[in-house]
Design a protein around this motif. Structure first.
Motif, PDB file in Angstrom:
ATOM      1  N   GLY A  38      -9.979  -1.183  -1.490  1.00  0.00           N
ATOM      2  CA  GLY A  38      -8.667  -0.605  -1.795  1.00  0.00           C
ATOM      3  C   GLY A  38      -7.608  -1.700  -1.808  1.00  0.00           C
ATOM      4  N   ALA A  61     -14.001   1.133  -8.946  1.00  0.00           N
ATOM      5  CA  ALA A  61     -14.849   2.299  -8.668  1.00  0.00           C
ATOM      6  C   ALA A  61     -15.040   3.147  -9.921  1.00  0.00           C
ATOM      7  CB  ALA A  61     -14.226   3.136  -7.551  1.00  0.00           C
ATOM      8  N   GLY A 117       1.497   4.635  -0.111  1.00  0.00           N
ATOM      9  CA  GLY A 117       0.943   5.265  -1.301  1.00  0.00           C
ATOM     10  C   GLY A 117       1.375   6.723  -1.401  1.00  0.00           C
ATOM     11  N   ALA A 155     -10.917  -1.815  -6.247  1.00  0.00           N
ATOM     12  CA  ALA A 155      -9.845  -0.896  -6.658  1.00  0.00           C
ATOM     13  C   ALA A 155     -10.506   0.327  -7.276  1.00  0.00           C
ATOM     14  CB  ALA A 155      -8.936  -1.572  -7.674  1.00  0.00           C
ATOM     15  N   ASP A 191       7.049   2.585   3.420  1.00  0.00           N
ATOM     16  CA  ASP A 191       6.763   2.451   1.997  1.00  0.00           C
ATOM     17  C   ASP A 191       5.248   2.553   1.843  1.00  0.00           C
ATOM     18  OD1 ASP A 191       6.761   1.885  -0.646  1.00  0.00           O
ATOM     19  OD2 ASP A 191       7.194  -0.249  -0.420  1.00  0.00           O
ATOM     20  N   THR A 244      -5.771  -2.983  -4.157  1.00  0.00           N
ATOM     21  CA  THR A 244      -4.577  -2.861  -5.000  1.00  0.00           C
ATOM     22  C   THR A 244      -3.560  -1.849  -4.461  1.00  0.00           C
ATOM     23  OG1 THR A 244      -5.883  -1.303  -6.315  1.00  0.00           O
ATOM     24  CG2 THR A 244      -5.706  -3.555  -7.156  1.00  0.00           C
ATOM     25  N   GLY A 245      -3.855  -1.238  -3.332  1.00  0.00           N
ATOM     26  CA  GLY A 245      -2.938  -0.244  -2.779  1.00  0.00           C
ATOM     27  C   GLY A 245      -1.922  -0.855  -1.826  1.00  0.00           C
ATOM     28  N   SER A 246      -1.194   0.027  -1.165  1.00  0.00           N
ATOM     29  CA  SER A 246      -0.135  -0.390  -0.249  1.00  0.00           C
ATOM     30  C   SER A 246      -0.703  -1.164   0.955  1.00  0.00           C
ATOM     31  CB  SER A 246       0.611   0.873   0.183  1.00  0.00           C
ATOM     32  OG  SER A 246       1.365   0.669   1.315  1.00  0.00           O
ATOM     33  N   ILE A 247      -1.753  -0.627   1.578  1.00  0.00           N
ATOM     34  CA  ILE A 247      -2.368  -1.330   2.717  1.00  0.00           C
ATOM     35  C   ILE A 247      -3.056  -2.612   2.231  1.00  0.00           C
ATOM     36  CG2 ILE A 247      -4.240  -1.199   4.441  1.00  0.00           C
ATOM     37  CD1 ILE A 247      -1.868   0.419   5.310  1.00  0.00           C
ATOM     38  N   ALA A 291      -7.974   1.830   7.879  1.00  0.00           N
ATOM     39  CA  ALA A 291      -6.753   2.557   7.493  1.00  0.00           C
ATOM     40  C   ALA A 291      -7.127   3.920   6.924  1.00  0.00           C
ATOM     41  CB  ALA A 291      -5.976   1.767   6.443  1.00  0.00           C
ATOM     42  N   ASN A 292      -8.286   3.973   6.294  1.00  0.00           N
ATOM     43  CA  ASN A 292      -8.763   5.144   5.543  1.00  0.00           C
ATOM     44  C   ASN A 292      -9.125   6.300   6.495  1.00  0.00           C
ATOM     45  OD1 ASN A 292     -11.731   5.606   3.420  1.00  0.00           O
ATOM     46  ND2 ASN A 292      -9.874   6.813   3.553  1.00  0.00           N
ATOM     47  N   ALA A 349      -9.349   0.478   3.138  1.00  0.00           N
ATOM     48  CA  ALA A 349      -8.014   0.946   2.724  1.00  0.00           C
ATOM     49  C   ALA A 349      -8.052   1.711   1.418  1.00  0.00           C
ATOM     50  CB  ALA A 349      -7.054  -0.243   2.627  1.00  0.00           C
ATOM     51  N   MET A 392       3.633  -2.074   8.028  1.00  0.00           N
ATOM     52  CA  MET A 392       2.199  -2.000   8.322  1.00  0.00           C
ATOM     53  C   MET A 392       1.571  -3.368   8.565  1.00  0.00           C
ATOM     54  SD  MET A 392       1.258   1.012   8.774  1.00  0.00           S
ATOM     55  CE  MET A 392      -0.501   0.759   8.848  1.00  0.00           C
TER      56      MET A 392
HETATM   57  P1  NDP Z   1      -2.651   3.603  -2.151  1.00  0.00           P
HETATM   58  O1  NDP Z   1      -2.678   4.806  -3.009  1.00  0.00           O
HETATM   59  O2  NDP Z   1      -1.461   2.713  -2.180  1.00  0.00           O
HETATM   60  O3  NDP Z   1      -3.944   2.683  -2.493  1.00  0.00           O
HETATM   61  C1  NDP Z   1      -5.217   3.237  -2.538  1.00  0.00           C
HETATM   62  C2  NDP Z   1      -6.246   2.170  -2.851  1.00  0.00           C
HETATM   63  O4  NDP Z   1      -7.519   2.825  -2.994  1.00  0.00           O
HETATM   64  C3  NDP Z   1      -6.011   1.477  -4.196  1.00  0.00           C
HETATM   65  O5  NDP Z   1      -6.592   0.193  -4.149  1.00  0.00           O
HETATM   66  C4  NDP Z   1      -6.776   2.362  -5.179  1.00  0.00           C
HETATM   67  O6  NDP Z   1      -7.133   1.708  -6.382  1.00  0.00           O
HETATM   68  C5  NDP Z   1      -7.989   2.697  -4.334  1.00  0.00           C
HETATM   69  N1  NDP Z   1      -8.600   3.973  -4.715  1.00  0.00           N
HETATM   70  C6  NDP Z   1      -7.951   5.131  -5.002  1.00  0.00           C
HETATM   71  N2  NDP Z   1      -8.835   6.100  -5.298  1.00  0.00           N
HETATM   72  C7  NDP Z   1     -10.060   5.542  -5.212  1.00  0.00           C
HETATM   73  C8  NDP Z   1     -11.374   6.019  -5.446  1.00  0.00           C
HETATM   74  N3  NDP Z   1     -11.610   7.293  -5.843  1.00  0.00           N
HETATM   75  N4  NDP Z   1     -12.417   5.169  -5.286  1.00  0.00           N
HETATM   76  C9  NDP Z   1     -12.206   3.891  -4.892  1.00  0.00           C
HETATM   77  N5  NDP Z   1     -10.976   3.370  -4.688  1.00  0.00           N
HETATM   78  C10 NDP Z   1      -9.914   4.189  -4.828  1.00  0.00           C
HETATM   79  O7  NDP Z   1      -2.958   4.101  -0.680  1.00  0.00           O
HETATM   80  P2  NDP Z   1      -2.417   3.491   0.707  1.00  0.00           P
HETATM   81  O8  NDP Z   1      -2.643   2.008   0.743  1.00  0.00           O
HETATM   82  O9  NDP Z   1      -1.092   4.039   1.007  1.00  0.00           O
HETATM   83  O10 NDP Z   1      -3.415   4.188   1.740  1.00  0.00           O
HETATM   84  C11 NDP Z   1      -4.760   3.778   1.864  1.00  0.00           C
HETATM   85  C12 NDP Z   1      -5.331   4.441   3.111  1.00  0.00           C
HETATM   86  O11 NDP Z   1      -4.644   3.924   4.251  1.00  0.00           O
HETATM   87  C13 NDP Z   1      -5.154   5.967   3.145  1.00  0.00           C
HETATM   88  O12 NDP Z   1      -6.250   6.544   3.771  1.00  0.00           O
HETATM   89  C14 NDP Z   1      -3.917   6.158   4.010  1.00  0.00           C
HETATM   90  O13 NDP Z   1      -3.914   7.395   4.694  1.00  0.00           O
HETATM   91  C15 NDP Z   1      -4.083   4.996   5.001  1.00  0.00           C
HETATM   92  N6  NDP Z   1      -2.845   4.539   5.597  1.00  0.00           N
HETATM   93  C16 NDP Z   1      -1.853   4.056   4.790  1.00  0.00           C
HETATM   94  C17 NDP Z   1      -0.650   3.628   5.328  1.00  0.00           C
HETATM   95  C18 NDP Z   1       0.411   3.023   4.474  1.00  0.00           C
HETATM   96  O14 NDP Z   1       1.430   2.554   5.004  1.00  0.00           O
HETATM   97  N7  NDP Z   1       0.278   2.986   3.154  1.00  0.00           N
HETATM   98  C19 NDP Z   1      -0.395   3.726   6.779  1.00  0.00           C
HETATM   99  C20 NDP Z   1      -1.524   4.195   7.527  1.00  0.00           C
HETATM  100  C21 NDP Z   1      -2.697   4.597   6.948  1.00  0.00           C
HETATM  101  P3  NDP Z   1      -6.159   1.782  -7.713  1.00  0.00           P
HETATM  102  O15 NDP Z   1      -4.983   0.933  -7.375  1.00  0.00           O
HETATM  103  O16 NDP Z   1      -6.999   1.211  -8.808  1.00  0.00           O
HETATM  104  O17 NDP Z   1      -5.805   3.221  -7.898  1.00  0.00           O
END
Ligand code: NDP
Length: 383
Positions: free
Chosen positions: A8, A57, A202, A35, A200, A10-13, A120-121, A97, A263
């Motif tokens: 994960g 994925a 996802g 990602a 800030d 490319t996401g926020s974490i 985080a997940n 993440a 975070m």
């Molecule tokens: P985001 O939506 O910002 O990022 C999600 C990440 O997972 C991206 O890299 C995304 O790829 C990837 N992803 C999404 N769907 C799939 C899938 N079906 N298969 C594989 N990869 C996938 O989420 P956050 O970073 O906000 O959160 C991630 C986890 O961390 C969550 O479980 C959340 O509850 C937890 N968390 C987050 C916090 C935060 O501050 N953001 C704080 C505490 C916990 P792509 O970019 O290509 O879509």
């Protein structure tokens, strides 16, 4: 040098994690980044960190990833099996993440390698509960929470015996709607829900924060991570998000962890554990903040924490049902198909309709997840 995989990325974490790695490049070797579909950003990160393998994925985005990595010598792969294979390469630290139960199978694959899993997940642990904790034990993995509340609790428990814990108190910001009436909540829009006052994040977790399902999921997460008994876990609303959680001991001492709403603090705590590392976060200025306030959660306007507590009490497969139903309801809300207040109502309806037996394996959990999603989708279309 320690090795790292970010599921994960490319996401926020993922971004917060890689920001810390970027500042300490000579201490880390990045093995794999993944990602879902964002091939362009993933390829950019893969090149920057010189990884072994990058995985999308969603296989439909593999051609774009291959193009973007052409000539780099970095392996590009796509699809759920590739995601699991990348996680199973093993790394000293795997940051889990991915958002949602989609992260469960790769996280389990990483656990089976026995390294440190910085988690985080939360949906993965909520869904797989006992199955995941048993795997952590069996493979000698170390599960370090990076959810800020659980990281805080982990820090407050260090050096103390669990048997002496009186209460573990999870703090909740209360989200952007904490003072909204029921009528106003019914008309809340996705744009309003993802505008979190302090963090800030996802889109999915931002909506969870607005419904309080985030705190409900965290209650279940805490129940598995810190098994002191469900009746010793409490939730308190703390709008400033400065105290990230607390542990009260039998002698009346309460230990709390405080920090900025960034975070990178809990992530750094897990990356450096059991040592400490620098972060670029502004120091906490309590005089500037002035006031820290606390209040009881309102489970009438926000039934999510009640539903989560009931699911944790039921145990077995029920938390997985709750999580799957919530994921579908959140996606439907974000897609404009259901109203904000329908999210909790729909989760309660799915919980009332489906009570599978306790799962004994990962594949049992995934079956429960799939069936609960199917039931939740029917409710979305019939609403
Ligand atoms: P985001 O939506 O910002 O990022 C999600 C990440 O997972 C991206 O890299 C995304 O790829 C990837 N992803 C999404 N769907 C799939 C899938 N079906 N298969 C594989 N990869 C996938 O989420 P956050 O970073 O906000 O959160 C991630 C986890 O961390 C969550 O479980 C959340 O509850 C937890 N968390 C987050 C916090 C935060 O501050 N953001 C704080 C505490 C916990 P792509 O970019 O290509 O879509």
């Amino acid at each position: 040098m320690r090795s790292l995989t970010v599921l994960g990325a490319t996401g926020s974490i993922g971004a917060s994690t890689l920001d810390l790695i970027r500042r300490n490049r000579d201490e880390w070797r990045v093995v794999a980044l993944t990602a879902h579909s964002n091939a362009a950003d993933l390829a950019g990160l893969a090149r920057e960190f010189g990884v072994e393998i990058a995985v999308v994925a969603d296989e439909a985005h593999l051609p774009a990833l291959r193009d973007a990595l052409a000539g780099s010598g970095i392996e590009a792969a796509g699809g759920p099996a590739a995601l699991i294979e990348a996680a199973a390469r093993g790394a000293d630290v795997t940051v889990a993440a991915i958002v949602g139960c989609a992260g469960l199978a790769p996280t389990m694959a990483a656990i089976e390698q026995g390294g440190i899993i910085a988690l985080a997940n939360k949906e993965a642990l909520v869904s797989a509960g006992e199955v995941m904790m048993a795997a952590v034990e069996r493979y000698g993995a170390t599960l370090l929470p990076i959810d800020s509340e659980h990281n805080a609790i982990f820090q407050c428990l260090t050096g103390n015996e669990r048997a002496h814990v009186r209460w573990i108190t999870l703090t909740a910001s209360g989200g952007p709607f904490r003072d909204w009436s029921w009528e106003r909540l019914s008309a809340a829009t996705p744009a309003e829900a993802i505008r979190h006052p302090n963090w800030d994040m996802g889109a999915k977790i931002s909506v969870d924060s607005a419904t309080m399902f985030n705190k409900g999921l965290e209650l279940i997460e805490a129940h598995y991570l810190f098994p002191v008994g469900l009746d010793r876990l409490r939730i308190i609303v703390h709008p400033q998000s400065v105290v990230h959680s607390m542990v009260e001991y039998r002698d009346g001492s309460t230990l709390a962890q405080l920090g900025p709403s960034d975070m990178r603090v809990p992530i750094a705590s897990a990356l450096a554990w059991p040592a400490r590392m620098d972060t670029p976060c502004a120091p906490l200025d309590l005089a500037e903040i002035g006031e820290l306030t606390f209040r009881k959660p309102d489970e009438v306007r926000f039934p999510a924490t009640r539903l989560a507590r009931e699911a944790a009490q039921a145990g077995g497969a029920i938390p997985a049902v709750l999580n799957a139903a919530n994921e579908i309801a959140v996606a439907a809300f974000l897609g404009g198909q259901i109203s904000f207040t329908r999210i909790s109502a729909q989760v309660e309806d799915v919980l009332g309709s489906y009570a599978p037996p306790p799962p004994g394996s990962l594949s049992d959990v995934l079956d429960v997840d799939m069936e609960a999603r199917a039931r939740a989708r029917v409710l979305v279309t019939s609403t």
